[in-house]
Scaffold this active site. Sequence first.
Site, short mmCIF file in Angstrom:
data_model
loop_
_atom_site.label_atom_id
_atom_site.label_comp_id
_atom_site.label_asym_id
_atom_site.label_seq_id
_atom_site.Cartn_x
_atom_site.Cartn_y
_atom_site.Cartn_z
N GLY A 31 0.80 -1.22 0.00
CA GLY A 31 0.00 0.00 0.00
C GLY A 31 0.83 1.27 0.00
CG HIS A 34 5.27 4.66 -5.09
ND1 HIS A 34 5.78 3.88 -6.12
CD2 HIS A 34 5.74 4.10 -3.94
CE1 HIS A 34 6.55 2.93 -5.62
NE2 HIS A 34 6.54 3.03 -4.29
CG HIS A 37 3.11 0.47 -5.48
ND1 HIS A 37 3.33 1.55 -4.66
CD2 HIS A 37 3.68 -0.59 -4.86
CE1 HIS A 37 3.98 1.15 -3.57
NE2 HIS A 37 4.22 -0.14 -3.68
CD GLN A 61 7.16 -8.03 4.00
OE1 GLN A 61 6.40 -8.87 3.54
NE2 GLN A 61 7.67 -7.06 3.27
N GLY A 147 8.24 -5.77 -8.87
CA GLY A 147 9.13 -4.71 -9.33
C GLY A 147 10.59 -5.04 -9.09
CE LYS A 149 13.06 1.20 -3.98
NZ LYS A 149 12.65 0.53 -2.79
CD GLN A 153 9.64 -8.43 -2.52
OE1 GLN A 153 9.64 -8.28 -1.31
NE2 GLN A 153 8.96 -7.64 -3.32
CB SER A 186 5.76 3.23 0.58
OG SER A 186 5.13 2.56 -0.49
NE ARG A 187 10.55 0.74 5.05
CZ ARG A 187 10.38 -0.53 4.66
NH1 ARG A 187 10.71 -0.90 3.45
NH2 ARG A 187 9.87 -1.43 5.50
#
Length: 280
Positions: A31, A34, A37, A61, A147, A149, A153, A186-187
């Site tokens: 969530g 931006h 996403h 996580q 992504g 980014k 992962q 988001s951070r």
Amino acid sequence: MKIFKTRCEFQRYALELKRSGKSIALVPTMGFLHDGHMSLIDIARKKADVVMVSIFVNPTQFAPNEDFDRYPRDFDGDVAKCIDHGADVIFAPEPGEMYDPDASCWVEEVNLSKPLCGRSRPTFYRGVTTVVAKLFLLAQPDYAVFGLKDAQQCFVIQKMVRDLDFPIEIIPAPLVRDSDGLALSSRNRYLSADERSRALSIHRALLAAKAAISADRNAMAAALEKAKAEITAAGGRVDYVDILDCATMEYPLAGSRQVIVAAAAFFGSTRLIDNEIFEI
Ligand code: AMP
């Protein structure tokens, strides 16, 4: 737009869609959406009949000292953006809904998840693979978009899907940046204006390392040290700057082709990650 809050109703709906022959693309997120996403949702929209977005800040996580409690949330804004980009379904469970209180099963990848973020956040990928496996079983997607980014992962999820035979195609999506080069996250919301401008050093350092290594693959160690120094000089606290073979997540060998130069650094209390993937 259909919004589901419970696992049971969401999975029932997904299974109905599958039975009626619809293809599904899933975009898992935490969530506070931006444009990064949104680019994933746009890719999903082109792939499948039904686009599902999950919005869940996954407690498993986060380590106890991390930012789970203050992670930014804006559910109404997220819904509006999803509608704007043609998503069909949002799955947004409350924290207590996703895991039974006595849940005791984990999904764990034990090789690709070890270096980089896995070293400084030892329980992170176990949380990611477990929640993503659950989301896959709930959403029944044919495609899932991740992504680059979060490149490590993405590679870990691809390995999980291959090793555990999930009938899902993982679609890696390009990293989206702000016009000044900062990777969207988001951070970034946590950063002061000063920290934000200092944080631009991460991408600058990665680009310089990429240029040096592309010109001379023997320059790897020196290029990484230089990148660390540049981020440190800008006031960042480096967690890691490393180069790895994308296929093995180990230090590149003579035969390595595609490599990732990845960095994680704190500006203030905000931990940012970024990377450049390229051929050598
Ligand atoms: P998050 O909400 O941060 O967990 O991210 C959800 C998904 O969006 C992950 O697959 C991320 O890799 C992807 N994502 C986040 N930021 C970006 C970005 N700047 N560019 C591309 N994808 C991104």
